[in-house]
Design an enzyme around this catalytic site. Structure first.
Site, PDB file in Angstrom:
ATOM      1  N   GLN A  66      48.794  43.436  38.876  1.00  0.00           N
ATOM      2  CA  GLN A  66      47.657  43.219  38.090  1.00  0.00           C
ATOM      3  C   GLN A  66      47.753  44.456  37.021  1.00  0.00           C
ATOM      4  OE1 GLN A  66      45.111  43.213  41.815  1.00  0.00           O
ATOM      5  NE2 GLN A  66      43.885  41.935  40.285  1.00  0.00           N
ATOM      6  N   CYS A 108      38.349  39.125  42.345  1.00  0.00           N
ATOM      7  CA  CYS A 108      39.624  39.773  42.106  1.00  0.00           C
ATOM      8  C   CYS A 108      39.453  40.410  40.493  1.00  0.00           C
ATOM      9  CB  CYS A 108      40.744  38.642  41.779  1.00  0.00           C
ATOM     10  SG  CYS A 108      42.469  39.340  41.400  1.00  0.00           S
ATOM     11  N   LEU A 109      40.002  41.636  40.626  1.00  0.00           N
ATOM     12  CA  LEU A 109      39.733  42.316  39.337  1.00  0.00           C
ATOM     13  C   LEU A 109      40.116  41.740  38.288  1.00  0.00           C
ATOM     14  CD1 LEU A 109      40.410  45.920  40.837  1.00  0.00           C
ATOM     15  CD2 LEU A 109      38.166  45.106  40.348  1.00  0.00           C
ATOM     16  N   GLU A 153      45.990  40.635  48.397  1.00  0.00           N
ATOM     17  CA  GLU A 153      46.871  41.481  47.559  1.00  0.00           C
ATOM     18  C   GLU A 153      48.353  41.080  47.875  1.00  0.00           C
ATOM     19  OE1 GLU A 153      45.421  43.332  45.649  1.00  0.00           O
ATOM     20  OE2 GLU A 153      43.730  42.996  46.427  1.00  0.00           O
ATOM     21  N   HIS A 156      49.571  38.212  45.671  1.00  0.00           N
ATOM     22  CA  HIS A 156      49.702  38.649  44.077  1.00  0.00           C
ATOM     23  C   HIS A 156      51.120  39.057  44.004  1.00  0.00           C
ATOM     24  CE1 HIS A 156      45.868  39.192  42.183  1.00  0.00           C
ATOM     25  NE2 HIS A 156      45.561  39.701  43.083  1.00  0.00           N
TER      26      HIS A 156
HETATM   27 NI    NI Z   1      43.243  40.136  43.342  1.00  0.00          NI
END
Ligand code: NI
Length: 209
Positions: A66, A108-109, A153, A156
């Site tokens: 991310q 999610c960011l 997480e 990801h």
């Molecule tokens: Ni996320």
């Protein structure tokens, strides 16, 4: 190239490196991440950047892809506002057990403002290295925030995103378009027939309550 987005001072006057969080549609979010071979100073700095960026963004968790780094590291902190900060670092995590099912309302960011219900296991056991390179095992049960966050997480690191687990594709599609995010990638959606069946049963129970 990944770069420091902003240097800010935390309450304690410590310099924090807040990195830019990439948004859905960015290629690094779909790329599988590489194992960490040695928990070097460079890796420790990256871990600190992840923690700083997570807190600066009011996130519960953040994974290295991310911030544009495709390495197998994520951080999370599920403590409440009344509790002291409790960041947990996962390097080269492996989910060694998973069972049960739960419905998780997630965001999610990398997907600002977009939330939808997804399917998750209720219980997970994860093995990983901490920021000192020491191995640990953590068990999270009963669909707690910790259990769900670990799965989110961890995904990801394999280029899997929460929307790939959406219970209602139409609703997820609507939420994405409303927030000006790219559409679902239907070919990326995770097929877990047993989990889907267990979640359907949960939903039925809810309706019959
Ligand atoms: Ni996320």
């Amino acid at each position: 190239l990944p770069h420091v987005y902003a240097t800010i001072l935390s309450k304690e006057g410590i310099k924090m490196a807040v990195r830019k969080i990439v948004k859905y549609g960015t290629e690094s979010l779909r790329q599988p991440s590489k194992e960490v071979h040695k928990v070097s100073q460079k890796v420790k700095n990256l871990v600190q950047d992840l923690i700083d960026t997570m807190y600066a963004s009011n996130g519960v968790g953040l994974a290295a892809p991310q911030i544009g780094e495709n390495v197998r590291i994520f951080v999370l902190d599920v403590s409440t506002n009344e509790e002291p900060l409790n960041p947990i670092v996962f390097i080269n995590p492996k989910i060694i057990k998973k069972s049960g099912a739960c419905i998780s309302h997630e965001g999610c960011l990398s997907f600002p403002e977009a939330f939808t219900d997804v399917r998750r296991y209720a219980n997970v056991m994860v093995k990983a290295l901490d920021s000192n390179g020491r191995s640990f095992v953590l068990e999270a049960k009963e669909g707690t925030l910790l259990a769900r966050c670990i799965q989110h997480e961890f995904d990801h690191l394999d280029g899997v995103l929460f929307i790939d687990h959406a219970i209602n594709r139409f609703e997820a599609e609507e939420v994405l378009s409303k927030n000006n995010l790219p559409p679902l990638q239907v070919e990326k959606m995770v097929e877990e027939p047993e989990l889907a069946k267990a979640v359907d049963e949960l939903k039925e129970k809810e309706v019959n309550k």
